[in-house]
Design an enzyme around this catalytic site. Structure first.
Site, PDB file in Angstrom:
ATOM      1  N   HIS A 212      22.868  44.272  39.005  1.00 53.37           N
ATOM      2  CA  HIS A 212      22.492  43.657  39.996  1.00 53.37           C
ATOM      3  C   HIS A 212      22.155  42.645  39.687  1.00 53.37           C
ATOM      4  CE1 HIS A 212      21.830  47.021  43.311  1.00 53.37           C
ATOM      5  NE2 HIS A 212      23.001  46.697  42.691  1.00 53.37           N
ATOM      6  N   GLU A 213      22.572  41.339  40.484  1.00 57.33           N
ATOM      7  CA  GLU A 213      21.673  39.755  40.588  1.00 57.33           C
ATOM      8  C   GLU A 213      21.822  39.435  39.749  1.00 57.33           C
ATOM      9  OE1 GLU A 213      21.594  39.221  43.412  1.00 57.33           O
ATOM     10  OE2 GLU A 213      21.440  40.394  44.298  1.00 57.33           O
ATOM     11  N   GLY A 214      23.823  39.924  38.715  1.00 57.84           N
ATOM     12  CA  GLY A 214      24.071  39.346  37.649  1.00 57.84           C
ATOM     13  C   GLY A 214      22.962  40.026  36.470  1.00 57.84           C
TER      14      GLY A 214
ATOM     15  N   HIS B  32      22.442  36.526  32.365  1.00 60.30           N
ATOM     16  CA  HIS B  32      21.313  35.688  32.336  1.00 60.30           C
ATOM     17  C   HIS B  32      20.538  35.284  30.893  1.00 60.30           C
ATOM     18  CE1 HIS B  32      19.664  36.461  36.526  1.00 60.30           C
ATOM     19  NE2 HIS B  32      19.827  37.586  36.322  1.00 60.30           N
TER      20      HIS B  32
END
Length: 603
Positions: free
Chosen positions: A454-456, A461
């Site tokens: 999720h979200e990258g 990251h």
């Protein structure tokens, strides 16, 4: 059933460590007090345990499906639980009073939300996405857009999504193909497909406000050509917009949050047909989904990062909360499950002992405690930085922004990796029962596995941290992080109880700085970033070690089982976890080319 979160730990972190009461001295939060904070947290705990937790298994075992009428079907208890959340005013807790909100500090709002995330990850996601959507529009929308779309979301009548990914693009937003064609009336017609859209369709609210990334003419290639649009399921006049649910994605966990493939402007809901258009059709009858531009053309990704960064911290909280729920469940189980005898007890007729008496079980529980309580501390600390951004100016605000930028990839990814490991250990503590559906911990693991994506994804990251965040402004980001941690080290060095930990953290921190310089000294970005994931993990462990040092400083010489538990978890992290950064930093310093030199044909 074990409580999904620890009220005592939250109180310690908020009041004994972060001293959030001092925020009430600031104008924005002047109407609040310790009493209002406690009231919100008590309400959150009560609603989460009564309305969210009991539905967790129900939602997991009864996945959403599309009924004969084309509408998404969810268990009714999900809708009623969310309605109670809205009725309590919690959807509005962080918003400005001018929008009908409570104007709570972000750190209190996040602590409140953690109760719901721990109790029922899937149900909490509908509110989580709506709040992020409304926050973005409150920042960048026009007054008309705020009145039309934000206020109903704050009231809980509308919900919101973020539509970034596409089947062919995934996380590579430069490759999206969704198009936005400008119309004479100032609206746009959106055509394209979006994939993996959480909460993308349901009947829980009157309307769904999609925030959609698309490319308008003249923007050029890559991310610089991306614009952001409001594309509602229903237009303000009640007309069905041409946003069609193609299918639901069936996930291993977090099942009660609908996850969708959406088509925009494919003619499924033709505005001309819906409006009964004749020779003089209304403006919105032009084919395509009606979209409203947010801000300026071709700046959409910069706006969307407002929601994405908020969502990244939110995903870190979600991972932490699920990990915390698993830890407490396995702790309760270990206290009541009897099996075996101490290794020095040779009498087979003696009574079996609770498994919490066994050293290896205590190891697994200490590991979980060190992960989830360290991650919760980091999430709340970053939330105070958001409050600093909101209530300060000049150098203080710039400092909070820069430090938050550096910490965001760690705050998202570290809990997603290590609180998942906590869930893994929670299953192990349960033994054979752990992977049966009768116990909660197997679902916690499945629910949490998604957060590393999720979200990258994790690797993205790592690239963000090493490739951008620690090098930004000529290395100012890393320098500020080091300076901030060094302040804690200096305080801890003056106390015999924490001096050894301070020295160990100083050594690891110095090594991180040296290795960062070495990695970039070769002048080869591909080589520098080849092992960015190892960098993310090492930096993350160092930051969590800092969080534990901070907690020890807050504990001081206080006595009692709670404080002794903090000391034991900190000791575990420094003995078992922080040393893991050594081999990772060695690998980075060696500028290892194993991954770069591997031919795809060999795999």
């Amino acid at each position: 059933m074990a409580t999904p979160l620890s009220r005592r730990d939250l109180e310690f972190l908020l009041y004994e460590w972060l001293d959030v009461e001092k925020l009430t001295a600031r104008e924005r939060f002047a109407e609040h007090s310790r009493e209002t904070f406690d009231a919100v947290l008590e309400l959150s705990e009560d609603l989460a345990t009564k309305c969210f937790a009991p539905v967790n298994k129900l939602g997991d075992q009864n996945e959403p499906y599309v009924g004969d009428d084309g509408k998404v079907v969810l268990p009714a208890e999900i809708g009623s639980g969310i309605a109670e959340f809205v009725k309590a005013g919690l959807m509005a807790s962080s918003f400005d009073e001018s929008l009908g909100g409570m104007q709570l500090p972000t750190v209190i709002n996040r602590a409140s939300s953690a109760w719901f995330q721990a109790a029922n990850a899937s149900m909490s996601s509908y509110a989580f996405l709506t709040v992020g959507n409304a926050n973005l529009l409150a920042e960048y929308g026009t007054p008309e857009q705020i009145d039309t779309w934000v206020r109903p979301m704050v009231e809980g009548r509308f919900s919101g999504t973020m539509c970034l990914s596409e089947p062919q693009a995934g996380s590579s937003l430069a490759d999206i193909t969704t198009k936005a064609e400008p119309m004479a009336d100032g609206t746009y017609r959106i055509t394209g497909t979006k994939m993996w859209i959480s909460a993308g369709d349901h009947e829980l609210t009157e309307n769904i406000v999609h925030l959609v990334l698309a490319k308008a003419p003249g923007g050029g290639p890559g991310v610089k050509g991306i614009s952001l649009f409001i594309v509602p399921k229903y237009l303000a006049d009640g007309t069905r917009n041409d946003v069609a649910l193609v299918s639901l994605n069936h996930k291993m966990g977090n099942r009660a949050t609908t996850n969708t493939l959406l088509n925009f402007g494919d003619g499924t809901y033709s505005p001309a047909t819906e409006s009964g258009a004749t020779e003089n059709p209304p403006a919105h009858s032009v084919p395509g989904a009606v979209g409203y531009l947010v801000g300026e053309e071709h700046r959409g990704l910069s706006y969307m990062f407002h929601m994405m960064n908020e969502a990244r911290i939110g995903v870190g909280f979600l991972a932490t909360s699920i990990g915390y729920a698993g830890y407490l469940a396995s702790l309760e189980y270990a206290k009541v499950r009897t099996q075996g005898r101490p290794v020095d007890q040779k009498d087979p007729t003696s009574k079996p002992v609770p498994i919490i008496e066994h050293a290896d079980v205590k190891r697994m529980l200490l590991a979980q405690k060190s992960y989830v309580e360290g991650a919760l501390a980091l999430g709340l600390y970053c939330s105070t930085l958001v409050d600093e951004e909101l209530t300060t100016t000049g150098a203080d605000r710039d400092r909070a922004t820069l430090l938050l930028d550096v910490l965001t990839p760690i705050t998202k990814s570290w809990p997603s990796q290590w609180c998942l490991e906590a869930n893994n250990l929670a299953i192990q503590v349960h033994g054979g029962y752990g992977y049966t559906k009768e116990f909660d911990v197997e679902q916690y693991y499945r629910d949490n596995r998604l957060n590393a994506i999720h979200e990258g994804a994790h690797g993205i990251h790592g690239l963000d941290l090493l490739g951008r965040k620690v090098t930004m402004q000529g290395g100012a980001g890393l320098a500020l992080l080091v300076e901030t941690i060094a302040t804690s080290i200096e305080r801890a060095s003056a106390d015999d109880a924490t001096a050894t930990y301070a020295a160990e953290l100083r050594s690891s921190l110095d090594r991180l700085v040296e290795v960062t310089a070495k990695v970039w000294s070769a002048g080869d970005p591909s080589l520098a970033l080849a092992n960015a994931t190892a960098y993310l993990e090492a930096a993350g462990h160092i930051v969590i070690a800092w969080m534990w040092l901070e907690q020890l400083l807050a504990v001081g010489d206080k006595s009692g089982d709670f404080y002794d538990g903090k000391r034991a978890a900190a000791q575990y992290f420094y003995r078992y976890e922080l040393p893991k950064t050594g081999p990772q930093l060695d690998l980075l310093e060696a500028l290892d080319r194993t991954t770069l030199n591997t031919d795809p044909a060999w795999l």
